[in-house]
Structure formats: C-alpha cells, structure tokens
Design a protein around this motif. Structure first.
Motif, PDB file in Angstrom:
ATOM      1  N   GLY A   1       0.641  -1.212   0.100  1.00 41.78           N
ATOM      2  CA  GLY A   1      -0.035  -0.169   0.057  1.00 41.78           C
ATOM      3  C   GLY A   1       1.001   1.348  -0.003  1.00 41.78           C
ATOM      4  O   GLY A   1       0.254   2.320  -0.347  1.00 41.78           O
ATOM      5  N   GLU A   2       2.012   1.133   0.219  1.00 42.76           N
ATOM      6  CA  GLU A   2       2.760   2.434   0.387  1.00 42.76           C
ATOM      7  C   GLU A   2       3.397   2.520  -0.919  1.00 42.76           C
ATOM      8  O   GLU A   2       3.926   1.610  -1.737  1.00 42.76           O
ATOM      9  N   GLN A   3       3.998   3.752  -1.360  1.00 43.44           N
ATOM     10  CA  GLN A   3       4.510   3.838  -2.514  1.00 43.44           C
ATOM     11  C   GLN A   3       5.960   4.137  -2.414  1.00 43.44           C
ATOM     12  O   GLN A   3       6.464   5.127  -1.939  1.00 43.44           O
ATOM     13  N   TYR A   4       6.484   3.417  -3.384  1.00 41.84           N
ATOM     14  CA  TYR A   4       8.093   3.502  -3.381  1.00 41.84           C
ATOM     15  C   TYR A   4       8.696   3.513  -4.744  1.00 41.84           C
ATOM     16  O   TYR A   4       8.001   3.241  -5.811  1.00 41.84           O
ATOM     17  N   ILE A   5       9.855   4.386  -4.884  1.00 37.21           N
ATOM     18  CA  ILE A   5      10.507   4.234  -6.245  1.00 37.21           C
ATOM     19  C   ILE A   5      11.845   3.779  -6.086  1.00 37.21           C
ATOM     20  O   ILE A   5      12.520   3.692  -5.039  1.00 37.21           O
ATOM     21  N   VAL A   6      12.240   3.138  -7.167  1.00 33.91           N
ATOM     22  CA  VAL A   6      13.464   2.210  -6.898  1.00 33.91           C
ATOM     23  C   VAL A   6      14.308   2.561  -8.038  1.00 33.91           C
ATOM     24  O   VAL A   6      14.153   3.119  -8.884  1.00 33.91           O
ATOM     25  N   ALA A   7      15.906   2.336  -7.623  1.00 34.04           N
ATOM     26  CA  ALA A   7      16.970   2.566  -8.578  1.00 34.04           C
ATOM     27  C   ALA A   7      18.023   1.568  -8.095  1.00 34.04           C
ATOM     28  O   ALA A   7      18.127   1.044  -6.822  1.00 34.04           O
ATOM     29  N   PHE A   8      18.789   1.283  -8.952  1.00 33.03           N
ATOM     30  CA  PHE A   8      20.254   0.995  -8.951  1.00 33.03           C
ATOM     31  C   PHE A   8      21.185   1.746  -8.321  1.00 33.03           C
ATOM     32  O   PHE A   8      21.545   2.650  -8.683  1.00 33.03           O
ATOM     33  N   GLY A   9      21.898   1.167  -7.161  1.00 29.35           N
ATOM     34  CA  GLY A   9      22.996   1.884  -6.491  1.00 29.35           C
ATOM     35  C   GLY A   9      24.212   2.144  -7.262  1.00 29.35           C
ATOM     36  O   GLY A   9      24.405   1.192  -8.284  1.00 29.35           O
ATOM     37  N   HIS A  10      25.370   2.995  -6.917  1.00 24.34           N
ATOM     38  CA  HIS A  10      26.512   2.845  -7.526  1.00 24.34           C
ATOM     39  C   HIS A  10      27.485   1.707  -7.099  1.00 24.34           C
ATOM     40  O   HIS A  10      28.429   1.187  -8.055  1.00 24.34           O
ATOM     41  N   GLU A  11      27.300   1.180  -5.965  1.00 27.67           N
ATOM     42  CA  GLU A  11      27.806  -0.099  -5.590  1.00 27.67           C
ATOM     43  C   GLU A  11      27.233  -1.259  -6.153  1.00 27.67           C
ATOM     44  O   GLU A  11      26.081  -1.494  -6.470  1.00 27.67           O
ATOM     45  N   LYS A  12      28.072  -2.113  -6.549  1.00 26.77           N
ATOM     46  CA  LYS A  12      27.275  -3.477  -7.274  1.00 26.77           C
ATOM     47  C   LYS A  12      26.623  -4.081  -6.567  1.00 26.77           C
ATOM     48  O   LYS A  12      26.747  -4.388  -5.578  1.00 26.77           O
ATOM     49  N   ASN A  13      25.476  -4.411  -7.487  1.00 29.33           N
ATOM     50  CA  ASN A  13      24.312  -5.320  -6.933  1.00 29.33           C
ATOM     51  C   ASN A  13      23.553  -4.795  -5.845  1.00 29.33           C
ATOM     52  O   ASN A  13      23.146  -5.275  -4.998  1.00 29.33           O
ATOM     53  N   THR A  14      23.381  -3.358  -5.836  1.00 30.79           N
ATOM     54  CA  THR A  14      22.655  -2.727  -4.575  1.00 30.79           C
ATOM     55  C   THR A  14      21.633  -2.150  -5.403  1.00 30.79           C
ATOM     56  O   THR A  14      21.544  -1.636  -6.378  1.00 30.79           O
ATOM     57  N   VAL A  15      20.698  -2.043  -4.511  1.00 31.53           N
ATOM     58  CA  VAL A  15      19.247  -1.341  -4.708  1.00 31.53           C
ATOM     59  C   VAL A  15      18.846  -0.141  -3.822  1.00 31.53           C
ATOM     60  O   VAL A  15      19.098  -0.492  -2.740  1.00 31.53           O
ATOM     61  N   ALA A  16      18.424   0.965  -4.195  1.00 33.50           N
ATOM     62  CA  ALA A  16      17.914   2.044  -3.368  1.00 33.50           C
ATOM     63  C   ALA A  16      16.626   2.190  -3.551  1.00 33.50           C
ATOM     64  O   ALA A  16      16.129   2.053  -4.587  1.00 33.50           O
TER      65      ALA A  16
END
Length: 493
Positions: free
Chosen positions: A442-457
C-alpha cells in the motif's frame, strides 16, 4: 543569439551554501509561433492474450492550451564532474499520482519493520539522472539527499510567495487555492534535479503551493532564486531535464524546449497522462524521448538525432509506467494490470523480453534499468521490490529479436508430457524475479540501482530510504544494508 555566460560551477555536494546573490535582472516574456508536429500513423502490433481485454474508451479532455510564454533570458546548467557515465533516467513519484494507501499490517515474516509513520508533509520524491541523489518536495519547500553514503545535502524552506496576492484569479482558473500568505504557501509538488548542479526545476503543489501549479520555475541555487519560468494554461504534471533540454508534461500535451534559450522545439499530443509519464535519455549526443502515445496502450518514441518517430503498441490496456535506459536503447513498460513487464528495442519497437511481476493485479510505481543493462528493478503497491535478469544481447543489431534463455525455475518437461504445456496457464512458463525485497503493501516506493555493485536504493512516500544488496547467483531475499527516515530531525547532519 549570443550565449550568455554560464553560472559558476557549484556541485551541490561540495558547496551546499550558495554564494552571495547577484543583482536581480528583469525577465522579458515573449510567445513563439508553435507548429504541431506532423501526424504519424502507429504501426500495428499483435495484442498479448495475457493482457486485459480492451477497456472502454475515455472521453477526450479539451485542454486547449496555448503555446507557453517563455523568458528571453538564456540559462544553461552548470555541470559538475563525474556525472556522465552513470545510471539511468530519473524516476519520479508524486502524491497526486499515488493511490490511497491502505493501513499497513504489522510487519511479519520477510517484511521489514516499519520504523516510522507515514509522512503527511511529503508531496513528491524523485531521483536525479544518475541515481546518486534524490529530491523531496514538501508542504514547506524541498530537500536534496545523497544516496550513498546517505545524508541530507541541503534543504530550502520556502515562505509564502510574494506574488501570491497578485495571482488569485489564475489560481481560481486552475481550480486551485490561491497561494496562501502568512505561514503557508511553501508547497513544492515537483522537484527535478539536473545531475548535481545548481539548476533545478520546481512546480508548486499541495494545499498551499509556493508557485502556481501551472508554472515551471527554473531555480538557481547559487542565487537562491528563480531565474526563469514557463507558464501554461493547465497544471504541470511532470518535468524532465537533461543538459540541453527541458521537457514539461501536461495532462494531454508535452512541450520540449532548448535549455540554452528556452526555445520551443516540439509540442506533442498524448493520451490522458495524469501521472506525468515521460522519460528522456541522458547520454550526450543522443536524444531519445518516450511518452504515452495518442492511443490506449501505446507509447511514442522520439529519436531526435535520426529525426524519426516510432509508435509501439505495448499493451492492450493503458500504460501505467515505463522507463528508458540512459543510452536510449531499451524501454521497459507495464500496463494498468501490472502483472507483466515488457522490454522493447527503442529503435525498431521489437519486443525483446517479457518478465512477470506476479499473478495478481498491481499498480506499478517505478521501473529502473541497471547501468550495465543486466537487471531491471520494479516497485508496485504490493510492497515488494523485484529484480529481474535481462537476457538481452545489447550488441545485436536493431533488427534482431533474441529469444530469452529458459528459466531455471521452470521444471523441464519430458516429451511424453509436453502436451500439458499447451493447457497450463502462461505464468507457469514466465520469467520471474531473481531477487526480492519486501516492504509494506500500500505504500508508494520508487526504486533505483545503486552505484555499488548489486545494490538497490528505495525511497518511499512514507519518508523511508532503504539500501539493500542482492545475490545475482543465488537470488532470493535481498539483504538490507541501511534504513533511514529522511524526514526525521534526528537523521539530519
């Protein structure tokens, strides 16, 4: 026309405090002649049986905006170093585009614990073009944050607009309350960064907007003031920036401007677009813009270098979300059904791969390509962040259509049972995500890949920031690396 002197370089990370403001200059306004782009017929494409049946057509909204008045003062962004070869186009989320959040249950199982209540003052969140920062628009101003390491870079608390008393009629014409005086009038509904430089695009929002919601204000943080504006006859739904373009998204139209002189380049008619969907490539020398087409389920791809327009009939139902890779070669799309995500070749419109988020209907909030184009991240109202493997050879020619590799999670059927494959639901043979991170439904999130390998923000409209890591070999649940409430005073430096 001679190009004026550029503002002094001042990366926001290195110089959070602006220098002394320069003398204010008068801004003249003029209206250019605007010609509609040539009409083009979309190419036919087969509809996927997995999509919903076509929905009833919606009545066209008579927007009728005139070409916007443009300031004659030329401005150019001031870039800082180390921003070129990074991630994808910006991802945006606003309170106006979000669905009503349901009450979240107590966190159990694989879900993370909720560290704080929903942020009622938050109006907008968006990443910058390299995913190294994100911006938050609030009822009192805007804030800029660094993702890794996480910290607040700066904030601007805006008081009531000095022009509020002179603009009640314009606010009424837009069915918006006039900008409040006194302690209100600081609301910012859209904040668009330009990498990490001193130029931002702002749009007023909330119950007491600081600027009229039909204007895009170009903010120079060196001078702590707006140095230009673009006015429209209807509310602005979104803004996208690159170093040489400003893209303004309205409900049924998109306007593209040169950044150097604010000259109108193109005006595009779209299907109703209340979310302000639009993506633009960020690679220097290559301009690709993706927006909704004129028909339901269709996206329009503008290739400005090749001077061609491509229409892709991506879904049978309406397009709910899409993303463009930074180099402008790949497009990911999701429909209002939210079960499938499709990846297309932007140049030719070929379907390259199809992945499945789930079997239940969901609202997709954001899509993001990794920098190396090996992964795709998806967020939805189900509260789970998915990461998919992209089995696409980006070195192939544009006319090639590679077939996805077999999914290791789908059991192999012997020839004697191959007849069952024809009657099983399609999702048994779909490509599923390799890694997941479970948050709050129910919460709204936006996602991106981090600059460190295999990380997600992950940034949430509840004021949350998460950084997690996935295992590309074994997959499964991601490991949470950090969690912050970016609106909480104790988290500020």
């Amino acid at each position: 026309m001679a190009t004026p002197a550029l503002p002094n370089p001042s990366p926001l990370l290195d110089h959070p405090l602006p220098p002394e403001p320069k003398p204010r200059r008068e801004t003249k306004v003029w209206k250019p002649k605007v010609r509609d782009p040539d009409a083009r017929e979309p190419a036919a494409a087969a509809q996927d049986p997995e999509e919903d049946a076509p929905e009833e057509p919606e009545p066209e909204q008579d927007e009728g905006p005139e070409p916007p008045p443009l300031p004659t003062d030329a401005i150019e962004p001031t870039p800082s170093g180390g921003e070129e070869d990074t991630d994808d186009t910006s991802s945006v989320s606003s309170a106006t585009a979000a669905t009503d959040a349901s009450a979240a249950a107590a966190a159990t199982g694989g879900k993370t614990e909720r560290p704080f209540p929903a942020a009622t003052d938050l109006l907008h969140i968006s990443y910058n073009q390299d995913y190294g920062c994100f911006a938050a628009g609030t009822k009192t101003g805007f804030r800029i944050y660094n993702c890794d390491p996480f910290r607040e870079i700066f904030r601007r608390d805006l008081g009531p607009s000095p022009a509020a008393a002179n603009e009640p009629e314009a606010a009424q014409a837009l069915h918006q309350p006039p900008v409040a005086g006194g302690g209100g009038g600081g609301g910012i509904g859209v904040v668009e960064m330009l990498f990490r430089c001193n130029i931002l695009a702002l749009v007023g929002g909330g119950d007491a907007p600081h600027y009229p919601p039909n204007k895009v204000m170009i903010w120079d943080d060196h001078q702590s003031r707006c140095i230009g504006e673009l006015s429209f006859k209807s509310p602005v739904r979104g803004v996208r920036l690159r170093r040489d373009r400003i893209v303004v998204v309205l409900e049924n139209k998109i306007f593209v401007y040169n950044f150097a002189d604010l000259k109108l380049v193109q005006q595009i008619e779209t299907a109703p677009n209340p979310k302000g969907l639009c993506s633009v490539s960020q690679q220097p020398g290559s301009i690709v813009l993706v927006c909704p087409g004129a028909q339901k389920g269709q996206i329009r791809v503008e290739h400005y270098g090749a001077r061609k327009t491509k229409f892709i009939n991506a879904h049978a139902s309406r397009v709910a979300c899409f993303a463009l890779s930074q180099d402008g070669r790949l497009i990911a799309t999701a429909s209002t059904k939210g079960t499938l995500v499709r990846i297309f070749n932007a140049a030719e419109g070929n379907l390259l791969q199809e992945v499945r988020r789930g079997a239940d209907r969901a609202e997709i909030y954001s899509l993001a390509f990794s920098n190396n184009l090996q992964y795709l991240a998806v967020s939805s109202d189900k509260g789970t962040i998915h990461v998919f493997n992209l089995k696409i050879n980006v070195g192939l020619t544009t006319n090639d259509k590679p077939l996805p590799a077999p999914d290791a999670d789908v059991p192999h059927m012997s020839p004697s049972f191959s007849f069952i494959k024809g009657v099983l639901p399609k999702y048994f043979h779909s490509e599923w995500s390799v890694a997941q991170f479970r948050l709050h439904e129910g919460e709204q999130y936006i996602v991106a890949f981090g600059h460190e390998k295999n990380t997600v923000a992950v940034v949430g409209m509840d004021g949350s920031f998460y950084r997690c890591q996935f295992d590309p070999v074994n997959g499964g649940e991601m490991q949470q690396l950090e969690c912050h409430n970016f609106l909480k005073p104790s988290d500020q430096p």
